[in-house]
Write an enzyme that holds these catalytic residues in place. Structure first.
Site, PDB file in Angstrom:
ATOM      1  CE  LYS A 121      -4.414   1.078   0.213  1.00  0.00           C
ATOM      2  NZ  LYS A 121      -5.509   0.312  -0.397  1.00  0.00           N
TER       3      LYS A 121
HETATM    4  P1  NAD Z   1     -12.945   8.163  -2.829  1.00  0.00           P
HETATM    5  O1  NAD Z   1     -11.869   9.154  -2.557  1.00  0.00           O
HETATM    6  O2  NAD Z   1     -13.451   8.000  -4.211  1.00  0.00           O
HETATM    7  O3  NAD Z   1     -14.214   8.480  -1.876  1.00  0.00           O
HETATM    8  C1  NAD Z   1     -14.088   8.621  -0.498  1.00  0.00           C
HETATM    9  C2  NAD Z   1     -15.405   9.036   0.093  1.00  0.00           C
HETATM   10  O4  NAD Z   1     -15.257   9.070   1.515  1.00  0.00           O
HETATM   11  C3  NAD Z   1     -15.876  10.427  -0.335  1.00  0.00           C
HETATM   12  O5  NAD Z   1     -17.257  10.383  -0.619  1.00  0.00           O
HETATM   13  C4  NAD Z   1     -15.638  11.271   0.915  1.00  0.00           C
HETATM   14  O6  NAD Z   1     -16.574  12.318   1.043  1.00  0.00           O
HETATM   15  C5  NAD Z   1     -15.857  10.242   2.009  1.00  0.00           C
HETATM   16  N1  NAD Z   1     -15.243  10.655   3.273  1.00  0.00           N
HETATM   17  C6  NAD Z   1     -13.978  11.087   3.492  1.00  0.00           C
HETATM   18  N2  NAD Z   1     -13.817  11.418   4.790  1.00  0.00           N
HETATM   19  C7  NAD Z   1     -15.007  11.186   5.385  1.00  0.00           C
HETATM   20  C8  NAD Z   1     -15.478  11.332   6.710  1.00  0.00           C
HETATM   21  N3  NAD Z   1     -14.695  11.800   7.672  1.00  0.00           N
HETATM   22  N4  NAD Z   1     -16.781  11.008   6.970  1.00  0.00           N
HETATM   23  C9  NAD Z   1     -17.597  10.542   5.992  1.00  0.00           C
HETATM   24  N5  NAD Z   1     -17.182  10.371   4.725  1.00  0.00           N
HETATM   25  C10 NAD Z   1     -15.910  10.688   4.419  1.00  0.00           C
HETATM   26  O7  NAD Z   1     -12.401   6.771  -2.234  1.00  0.00           O
HETATM   27  P2  NAD Z   1     -12.770   5.297  -2.689  1.00  0.00           P
HETATM   28  O8  NAD Z   1     -11.839   4.884  -3.759  1.00  0.00           O
HETATM   29  O9  NAD Z   1     -14.232   5.193  -2.879  1.00  0.00           O
HETATM   30  O10 NAD Z   1     -12.324   4.446  -1.390  1.00  0.00           O
HETATM   31  C11 NAD Z   1     -13.163   4.340  -0.242  1.00  0.00           C
HETATM   32  C12 NAD Z   1     -12.680   3.192   0.627  1.00  0.00           C
HETATM   33  O11 NAD Z   1     -12.689   1.981  -0.124  1.00  0.00           O
HETATM   34  C13 NAD Z   1     -11.250   3.295   1.152  1.00  0.00           C
HETATM   35  O12 NAD Z   1     -11.208   2.623   2.395  1.00  0.00           O
HETATM   36  C14 NAD Z   1     -10.431   2.512   0.150  1.00  0.00           C
HETATM   37  O13 NAD Z   1      -9.230   2.057   0.695  1.00  0.00           O
HETATM   38  C15 NAD Z   1     -11.402   1.381  -0.106  1.00  0.00           C
HETATM   39  N6  NAD Z   1     -11.183   0.676  -1.359  1.00  0.00           N
HETATM   40  C16 NAD Z   1     -11.209   1.328  -2.558  1.00  0.00           C
HETATM   41  C17 NAD Z   1     -11.056   0.597  -3.735  1.00  0.00           C
HETATM   42  C18 NAD Z   1     -11.156   1.250  -5.087  1.00  0.00           C
HETATM   43  O14 NAD Z   1     -11.140   0.531  -6.097  1.00  0.00           O
HETATM   44  N7  NAD Z   1     -11.297   2.569  -5.178  1.00  0.00           N
HETATM   45  C19 NAD Z   1     -10.842  -0.789  -3.688  1.00  0.00           C
HETATM   46  C20 NAD Z   1     -10.831  -1.426  -2.453  1.00  0.00           C
HETATM   47  C21 NAD Z   1     -11.012  -0.681  -1.296  1.00  0.00           C
END
Ligand code: NAD
Length: 435
Positions: A121
Site C-alpha cells: 500500500k
Molecule cells: P474516494 O476518494 O473516491 O471516496 C471517499 C469518500 O469518503 C468520499 O465520498 C468522501 O466524502 C468520504 N469521506 C472522506 N472522509 C469522510 C469522513 N470523515 N466522513 C464521511 N465520509 C468521508 O475513495 P474510494 O476509492 O471510494 O475508497 C473508499 C474506501 O474503499 C477506502 O477505504 C479505500 O481504501 C477502499 N477501497 C477502494 C477501492 C477502489 O477501487 N477505489 C478498492 C478497495 C477498497
C-alpha cells in the site's frame, strides 16, 4: 491469538504498539486466524511485519513559484504469492501505521481471492482538492521518480485508492515509462493498474469494487433472510466505491435511505436516486444540498433503520462511540478496516452480521489483475467478459469464506483471513527457504 501472545511476537521483532493502534488490531486478527490454521512460528513472524517500509520526501515547484516538501509512503508487506500489489492513497491524514495495516490487508485480500499477487500500500500526505491539476501532475511525477525501482510491473504494482484516480495512474505510468529501458516501453505501462481505458486501462475497472460488493451480496444475503430487490441500505462515503455500490444495488431494486460523507448526511424515507446523487457529487464534491433530500445529523445517520449499512469511506469510522447507535442487520465492509474491534464487539453482541472487507471490496484488485494480464498479453477484454470473470472469482471467494467459517466455527472476518492464511501457508511450505 490473545493479546499477550501478540505482544510476545512483536517483542521478538523489537516492535511495540498500543492496543488501539490500527496495525496492532489488524495483525491481531490475522494471527487469530493463523492460529486456527496452525501456521509455524516462523510464518507468524513473517506475517507480523512488512518486508519493506519506504518513506520518501521530495520537493515540488508550486504554481506560485514556491517549493513545497511532500511525504510519501510505500509499504510492501508480503510477496510470497507474486508481485506486491496495492493502491496509493492521496490524503492529508496518511500515517505509516495506517499504510502498514492496509498493506497487510492487501496480502490477505490477494491470497483470499487466489490472485498471483502479494500485498502493498502507498500513501501521499496531501489533500488533492487543495492543489491545481498542474501541481497534482508535478507532485505525482516527482513521487513516482522518488519511488524509482521500488515499483515495477514484475515487482510492485500500485493502483488508485482514496483521493487518487485514473488520471493520476496515467501520470505515474508515463513517468515510469520515461525511465524504462528502450525495448520495454509497452510492457512498462503495466507498472500501475486503474489507468484510463484509452491508455491500457480495463473495461469495468472504475465500477469494479462496487460490482464486487454486489456479487458478494448476491451470494451471502439470501442466507441472512435479505432480498436485494427489496432491502434498504445506507452508505458512508459516496466516492468511487460508495457511489458505484449504490448505483448497482439501486439498479437491482434496493432502496438507498441515507448517505454520510465528509461534509454531512442526507436522508429520504422513500429512497434517494443513486444515479442522480452520483452526478450531484461529481458536480459539487459532496452529497449535501442534494435536491429533495432531508439533511440529518451524523447521529441520525447512524441510527437510521436499514437492512444493510455500507461503510465506503475511511478506516475505523465505526467504533465504540457510535456502534451502539447503528440500526442494521448486516454491515457490509466496502471500505478497508472500517470497524474497530471494540465497535465490532458491540455490533456482534446485538446480532449484526459483518461481511469482511477483504472479501467485499476485492473486486477492485481483481479487475486490476485483469488489467495487468491484458496489458501483458496486449489484449482488451470487453466489459461483459470482465464482469463475468469478476463474478466467478467473487462468488468462489464468498463460498470459500462461508465454508471456512463452518469448518472453524468462526466469524466471517476470521474465516476470510483463515482462508487467505491457508493459501499462504501452502505456498511457504511448497517453496521452502532459500538456500
Ligand atoms: P474516494 O476518494 O473516491 O471516496 C471517499 C469518500 O469518503 C468520499 O465520498 C468522501 O466524502 C468520504 N469521506 C472522506 N472522509 C469522510 C469522513 N470523515 N466522513 C464521511 N465520509 C468521508 O475513495 P474510494 O476509492 O471510494 O475508497 C473508499 C474506501 O474503499 C477506502 O477505504 C479505500 O481504501 C477502499 N477501497 C477502494 C477501492 C477502489 O477501487 N477505489 C478498492 C478497495 C477498497
Amino acid at each position: 491469538m490473545n493479546s499477550s501472545a501478540v505482544d510476545d511476537l512483536f517483542a521478538e521483532l523489537e516492535m511495540s504498539y498500543a492496543t488501539g493502534n490500527i496495525y496492532y488490531q489488524t495483525i491481531s486478527a490475522v494471527l487469530e486466524a493463523a492460529q486456527l490454521v496452525g501456521i509455524s512460528h516462523r510464518e507468524q513472524l513473517i506475517l507480523a511485519q512488512p518486508k519493506n517500509e519506504l518513506m520518501v520526501h521530495f520537493p515540488v515547484r508550486m504554481d506560485n513559484g514556491s517549493y513545497q516538501l511532500f511525504k510519501g509512503y510505500r509499504v510492501q508487506h508480503n510477496n510470497v504469492a507474486g508481485p506486491y500489489k496495492g493502491g496509493i492513497r492521496y490524503h492529508e491524514d496518511v500515517y505509516l501505521d495506517d499504510i502498514k495495516s492496509l498493506a497487510v490487508l492487501m496480502t490477505m485480500k490477494c491470497a483470499l481471492m487466489r490472485l498471483p499477487f502479494g500485498g502493498a500500500k502507498g500513501g501521499l500526505k496531501l489533500n488533492p482538492r487543495e492543489v491545481s491539476q498542474d501541481e497534482l501532475m508535478r507532485i505525482t511525477r516527482r513521487f513516482t521518480a522518488a519511488l524509482g525501482a521500488n515499483i515495477g510491473p514484475d515487482y510492485d504494482i500500485p493502483a488508485p485508492d482514496m483521493g487518487s484516480n485514473a488520471q493520476i495512474m496515467a501520470w505515474m505510468a508515463d513517468t515510469y515509462i520515461n525511465f524504462a529501458e528502450i525495448n520495454n516501453k509497452v510492457e512498462a505501462r503495466s507498472v500501475v493498474t486503474g489507468k484510463p481505458l484509452a491508455f491500457g486501462g480495463s473495461a469495468g475497472r472504475e465500477k469494479a469494487t462496487g460490482q464486487g460488493v454486489v456479487d458478494v451480496l448476491e451470494v451471502l444475503t439470501p442466507g441472512m433472510g435479505l432480498t436485494l430487490s427489496t432491502c434498504s441500505y445506507s452508505v458512508i462515503g459516496y466516492g468511487n466505491v460508495g457511489s458505484w455500490t449504490a448505483r448497482l444495488l439501486s439498479a437491482k431494486g434496493a432502496k438507498l435511505r441515507a448517505v454520510l460523507d465528509h461534509r454531512g448526511a442526507i436522508f429520504h424515507a422513500k429512497g434517494l436516486d443513486a444515479e442522480a446523487l452520483a452526478i450531484h457529487v461529481r458536480e459539487t464534491g459532496s452529497v449535501v444540498d442534494f435536491k429533495g433530500a432531508k439533511v440529518i445529523s451524523e447521529e441520525e445517520f447512524y441510527a437510521c433503520e436499514v437492512d444493510m449499512l455500507i461503510p465506503a469511506a475511511l478506516e475505523q469510522m465505526i467504533h465504540e462511540g457510535n456502534a451502539s447507535l447503528i440500526n442494521c442487520k448486516v454491515l457490509v465492509e466496502a471500505a478497508n478496516a472500517p470497524v474497530t474491534p471494540e465497535g465490532e464487539e458491540l455490533l456482534v453482541a446485538r446480532g449484526v452480521t459483518i461481511l469482511p472487507a477483504i472479501l467485499c471490496n476485492a473486486g477492485g484488485v481483481t479487475v486490476s489483475y485483469f488489467e495487468w494480464k491484458q496489458n501483458r498479453q496486449s489484449e482488451q477484454w470487453d466489459e461483459e467478459t470482465v464482469d463475468r470473470r469478476l463474478k466467478r472469482i467473487m462468488t468462489d471467494a464468498a463460498h470459500r469464506v462461508q465454508q471456512v467459517a463452518e469448518k472453524y466455527e468462526c466469524s466471517l472476518r476470521i474465516a476470510s483471513y483463515a482462508s487467505a492464511v491457508e493459501h499462504l501457508k501452502e505456498i511457504y511450505e511448497l517453496r521452502g527457504i532459500f538456500p
